[in-house]
Design a protein around this motif. Structure first.
Motif, PDB file in Angstrom:
ATOM      1  N   ILE A   1       0.836  -1.203   0.000  1.00 15.01           N
ATOM      2  CA  ILE A   1       0.000   0.000   0.000  1.00 15.01           C
ATOM      3  C   ILE A   1       0.871   1.253   0.000  1.00 15.01           C
ATOM      4  O   ILE A   1       0.585   2.233  -0.691  1.00 15.01           O
ATOM      5  N   GLY A   2       1.965   1.209   0.770  1.00 14.71           N
ATOM      6  CA  GLY A   2       2.878   2.345   0.804  1.00 14.71           C
ATOM      7  C   GLY A   2       3.503   2.618  -0.555  1.00 14.71           C
ATOM      8  O   GLY A   2       3.635   3.775  -0.970  1.00 14.71           O
ATOM      9  N   GLN A   3       3.879   1.565  -1.265  1.00  8.27           N
ATOM     10  CA  GLN A   3       4.468   1.731  -2.596  1.00  8.27           C
ATOM     11  C   GLN A   3       3.460   2.352  -3.572  1.00  8.27           C
ATOM     12  O   GLN A   3       3.804   3.240  -4.357  1.00  8.27           O
ATOM     13  N   ILE A   4       2.214   1.886  -3.513  1.00  8.99           N
ATOM     14  CA  ILE A   4       1.183   2.445  -4.392  1.00  8.99           C
ATOM     15  C   ILE A   4       1.026   3.936  -4.135  1.00  8.99           C
ATOM     16  O   ILE A   4       0.970   4.746  -5.059  1.00  8.99           O
ATOM     17  N   TRP A   5       0.994   4.315  -2.849  1.00 11.42           N
ATOM     18  CA  TRP A   5       0.820   5.739  -2.532  1.00 11.42           C
ATOM     19  C   TRP A   5       2.041   6.553  -2.973  1.00 11.42           C
ATOM     20  O   TRP A   5       1.897   7.633  -3.543  1.00 11.42           O
ATOM     21  N   MET A   6       3.234   6.031  -2.732  1.00  6.90           N
ATOM     22  CA  MET A   6       4.441   6.784  -3.087  1.00  6.90           C
ATOM     23  C   MET A   6       4.599   6.945  -4.595  1.00  6.90           C
ATOM     24  O   MET A   6       5.126   7.954  -5.058  1.00  6.90           O
ATOM     25  N   ARG A   7       4.146   5.957  -5.371  1.00  4.56           N
ATOM     26  CA  ARG A   7       4.176   6.117  -6.829  1.00  4.56           C
ATOM     27  C   ARG A   7       3.343   7.327  -7.253  1.00  4.56           C
ATOM     28  O   ARG A   7       3.708   8.065  -8.167  1.00  4.56           O
ATOM     29  N   HIS A   8       2.239   7.500  -6.583  1.00  9.96           N
ATOM     30  CA  HIS A   8       1.357   8.635  -6.886  1.00  9.96           C
ATOM     31  C   HIS A   8       1.944   9.946  -6.366  1.00  9.96           C
ATOM     32  O   HIS A   8       1.830  10.992  -7.006  1.00  9.96           O
ATOM     33  N   ALA A   9       2.599   9.882  -5.209  1.00 13.51           N
ATOM     34  CA  ALA A   9       3.037  11.106  -4.532  1.00 13.51           C
ATOM     35  C   ALA A   9       4.359  11.651  -5.035  1.00 13.51           C
ATOM     36  O   ALA A   9       4.684  12.816  -4.792  1.00 13.51           O
ATOM     37  N   LYS A  10       5.147  10.863  -5.748  1.00 15.94           N
ATOM     38  CA  LYS A  10       6.527  11.255  -6.043  1.00 15.94           C
ATOM     39  C   LYS A  10       6.645  12.407  -7.041  1.00 15.94           C
ATOM     40  O   LYS A  10       7.739  12.861  -7.340  1.00 15.94           O
ATOM     41  N   ARG A  11       5.502  12.909  -7.531  1.00 19.63           N
ATOM     42  CA  ARG A  11       5.551  14.071  -8.421  1.00 19.63           C
ATOM     43  C   ARG A  11       5.927  15.344  -7.669  1.00 19.63           C
ATOM     44  O   ARG A  11       6.217  16.362  -8.244  1.00 19.63           O
TER      45      ARG A  11
END
Length: 211
Positions: free
Chosen positions: A115-125
């Motif tokens: 779940i953390g990886q999914i969120w960080m993929r979205h947030a890394k912009r």
């Protein structure tokens, strides 16, 4: 720090290239007040929510680390696996994303990471702050059978030991030497299990050029 066996190779590797504090004092013995303290830089006795004295949280009046970072342009997200840091206790203050659906599961590390990886993929912009709470080196202690170092099971202890239960706690005061060795090995296995997912987190951050 003296633990026998190779219980935390990934944390050890991380520590070898990080700043390590050898004398650290937790502000509380349980999760809620501890997290409240490091999220607000306050002592636990100052972060009790009115009307919830038996379950400390974070009052709205106190700024949190997540709120400060959000005010400075960061995306903020958390994946929680401990029921003592629930949203209703004020711990979600400042977080754009606060996932607490894993709180009642026995084994959570794989899902916390996913779940953390999914969120960080979205947030890394944009700059981001992520809080991942890995719960597995905690009661109930689960026997992870892929770790073969356990002594033979003895007595009344099984593959799942919940020592926070009152009756189990009374019984734990009467454990034999073999049972004590088994409990220690369960905890070592929990550390080793969680360490695997910490290592995967670090490797993934490197792959994503986020480390």
């Amino acid at each position: 720090y003296g633990c026998s066996g190779n219980t935390s190779p990934n944390v050890d590797k991380f520590a070898s290239g990080a700043t390590r504090f050898e004398r650290v004092i937790s502000q509380a013995t349980i999760t809620g007040p501890s997290v409240g303290s490091f999220m607000t830089s306050r002592y636990p006795q100052s972060i009790v929510i009115p009307g919830m004295q038996d379950m400390p949280g974070v009052p709205e009046s106190l700024p949190t680390l997540a709120e400060v970072l959000k005010d400075h342009g960061y995306s903020t997200g958390a994946v929680i696996s401990n029921l003592l840091v629930q949203r209703r206790m004020g711990f979600a203050q400042g977080f754009d994303y606060y996932n607490e659906r894993l709180m009642y599961q026995d084994i959570t590390s794989p899902e916390v990471l996913e779940i953390g990886q999914i969120w960080m993929r979205h947030a890394k912009r944009k700059p981001f702050f992520t809080f991942l709470l890995f719960m597995d080196p905690h009661t109930p202690y689960i026997r992870h059978k892929e770790y073969p170092s356990y002594p033979a099971r003895k007595g009344k202890l099984g593959d799942r030991v919940e020592i926070l239960d009152e009756e189990a706690l009374k019984a734990s005061q009467l454990v034999t030497a073999d049972e004590a060795a088994y409990l220690k090995s369960l905890y070592a296995g929990e550390l080793n299990f969680t360490d695997r997912y910490f290592g995967q987190l670090v490797d993934w951050l490197r792959e994503q050029k986020l480390y």
